[in-house]
Design an enzyme around this catalytic site. Structure first.
Site, PDB file in Angstrom:
ATOM      1  N   GLY A 171       0.824  -1.204   0.000  1.00  0.00           N
ATOM      2  CA  GLY A 171       0.000   0.000   0.000  1.00  0.00           C
ATOM      3  C   GLY A 171       0.858   1.252   0.000  1.00  0.00           C
ATOM      4  N   HIS A 198       6.884  -4.057   2.484  1.00  0.00           N
ATOM      5  CA  HIS A 198       7.288  -3.074   1.469  1.00  0.00           C
ATOM      6  C   HIS A 198       7.875  -1.884   2.241  1.00  0.00           C
ATOM      7  CE1 HIS A 198       4.479  -5.162  -1.205  1.00  0.00           C
ATOM      8  NE2 HIS A 198       4.790  -4.377  -2.211  1.00  0.00           N
ATOM      9  N   GLU A 201      10.578   2.008  -0.651  1.00  0.00           N
ATOM     10  CA  GLU A 201      10.181   2.074  -2.065  1.00  0.00           C
ATOM     11  C   GLU A 201       9.909   3.524  -2.440  1.00  0.00           C
ATOM     12  OE1 GLU A 201       6.318   0.343  -2.736  1.00  0.00           O
ATOM     13  OE2 GLU A 201       6.592   0.226  -4.911  1.00  0.00           O
ATOM     14  N   ASP A 281       4.337  -6.099 -10.297  1.00  0.00           N
ATOM     15  CA  ASP A 281       3.001  -6.013 -10.897  1.00  0.00           C
ATOM     16  C   ASP A 281       3.087  -6.100 -12.422  1.00  0.00           C
ATOM     17  OD1 ASP A 281       1.327  -5.150  -8.431  1.00  0.00           O
ATOM     18  OD2 ASP A 281       3.031  -3.789  -8.404  1.00  0.00           O
TER      19      ASP A 281
HETATM   20  N1  HPA Z   1       3.946  -1.023  -3.339  1.00  0.00           N
HETATM   21  C1  HPA Z   1       2.965  -0.993  -2.458  1.00  0.00           C
HETATM   22  N2  HPA Z   1       1.820  -1.638  -2.649  1.00  0.00           N
HETATM   23  C2  HPA Z   1       1.681  -2.340  -3.773  1.00  0.00           C
HETATM   24  C3  HPA Z   1       2.672  -2.397  -4.714  1.00  0.00           C
HETATM   25  C4  HPA Z   1       3.868  -1.709  -4.485  1.00  0.00           C
HETATM   26  O1  HPA Z   1       4.822  -1.711  -5.273  1.00  0.00           O
HETATM   27  N3  HPA Z   1       2.220  -3.176  -5.720  1.00  0.00           N
HETATM   28  C5  HPA Z   1       0.969  -3.560  -5.384  1.00  0.00           C
HETATM   29  N4  HPA Z   1       0.643  -3.074  -4.197  1.00  0.00           N
HETATM   30 ZN    ZN Z   2       4.806  -4.830  -4.275  1.00  0.00          ZN
END
Ligand code: HPA
Ligand code: ZN
Length: 344
Positions: A171, A198, A201, A281
């Site tokens: 998210g 995550h 990022e 994705d």
């Molecule tokens: N980051 C955070 N949430 C996500 C991502 C991502 O890269 N891809 C799908 N949901």
């Molecule tokens: Zn992801």
């Protein structure tokens, strides 16, 4: 080696993908069918195509959630799964740890149990038909708050399925600090679930520190902002915490890099931080795993030997048994000398 030969030969080598969102393996046709059913605007295919262009992670997540908001029935999830097996086969993936993010579906009244039933049934069919193992990591999500995340965890625990192996935190990283989710991750650990996060990022390295210190993350999704934090680089290396690197995804969401050539994966690799390669994705970023390996080879100047090491890192960083890891690595070594003996 040209791209066709490279992809053909590399497809023969067993690989993992350990950062892959199941909702992102939907085909664009299915996106069109599902979206146009609910929103008249998307009866024009060009309007659907326009969605796949993002200025930021937040914008990407809005599109990701918009599509999910149009899911209505179990058969929509079956449609989603139709693309998973061909994707894994095309790319020579034998072990996938797939994220599933239930939040936006359950918020729309679809039962967690019903969705998971479809997933588990499809995984079983794939396991019986092919030598491909799929495990599920429930993305409890940082977008909808702690109570929602805890509900997702509780639903995962209630399933008692050995195919659900852990939880993740995906998210909008800017909106949902990792440390807020400490209680959720603590409970997951108590129930023997793996934990991945995550982090780094879209936000600086403190987010990665938080994922490690508060959530006891076993792997970091992306983690690219660690490159600006010397102390963290040493920590990741010494504690052997793998990064799930997704280069094309980072170009699309524009947090730290504009072009793939700027990606820090080579620096991580040279500093002995464990890196794995993933797509995140595929349909949203128009990339498949073999394309990402081609990017490493051509744009980031990795040797074939480096590529082999990164494939092996994928197995060692996965949550499969140690015995299976050993078997696959042995097989990779044999196949590598068959297909790549003239390349290093
Ligand atoms: N980051 C955070 N949430 C996500 C991502 C991502 O890269 N891809 C799908 N949901
Ligand atoms: Zn992801």
């Amino acid at each position: 080696m040209n791209k066709t030969t490279f992809k053909y030969l590399l497809s023969k080598i067993p690989k993992t993908e350990i950062h892959l969102h199941s909702e992102a393996l939907i085909s664009r046709e299915t996106v069109f069918n599902i979206l146009s059913r609910k929103y008249p605007k998307y009866q024009d295919f060009n309007e659907v195509e326009k969605l796949f262009d993002y200025k930021s992670l937040s914008e990407f997540i809005e599109v990701f959630l918009l599509i999910q908001s149009a899911f209505e029935k179990d058969s929509d999830f079956e449609q989603l799964f139709k693309n998973i097996l061909p994707y894994l086969k095309r790319n020579g993936i034998v072990h996938a740890e797939l994220f599933f993010s239930p939040s936006n579906f359950t918020r729309n009244g679809i039962e967690f149990e019903n969705m998971i039933k479809v997933f588990l049934k499809e995984i079983e069919l794939i396991k019986n038909k092919e030598n491909i193992d799929i495990k599920i990591i429930i993305d409890v999500s940082r977008t909808f708050g702690i109570e929602n995340a805890m509900r997702n965890l509780d639903a995962a625990i209630k399933c008692k399925s050995s195919d659900i192996i852990g939880i993740g935190l995906g998210g909008d990283e800017k909106k949902g600090p990792a440390k807020d989710y400490e209680s959720v991750f603590k409970k997951a650990k108590e129930h023997g679930l793996h934990r991945v996060v995550h982090a780094g990022e879209d936000v600086d390295s403190y987010s990665i520190w938080d994922a490690i210190k508060y959530l006891e993350a076993e792997r970091i999704g992306h983690g690219i902002s660690a490159i600006n934090d010397k102390e963290l680089m040493v920590y990741l290396k010494e504690k052997k915490i793998p990064l799930e690197i997704c280069p094309t995804s980072n170009v699309f969401t524009k947090g730290y890099i504009k072009e793939i050539e700027e990606h820090p994966i080579k620096k991580f690799y040279q500093k002995n931080v464990i890196v794995t390669l993933n797509t995140d994705d595929p349909v949203f970023f128009n990339v498949e795993l073999l394309d990402e390996y081609w990017n490493l080879y051509t744009k980031l100047k990795f040797s074939m030997n480096d590529i082999k090491n990164i494939i092996i890192n994928g197995f060692n960083s996965s949550f499969m048994s140690e015995e299976k890891k050993k078997e696959y690595i042995k097989e990779i070594n044999i196949l590598w000398s068959k297909y790549f003996k003239n390349y290093n």
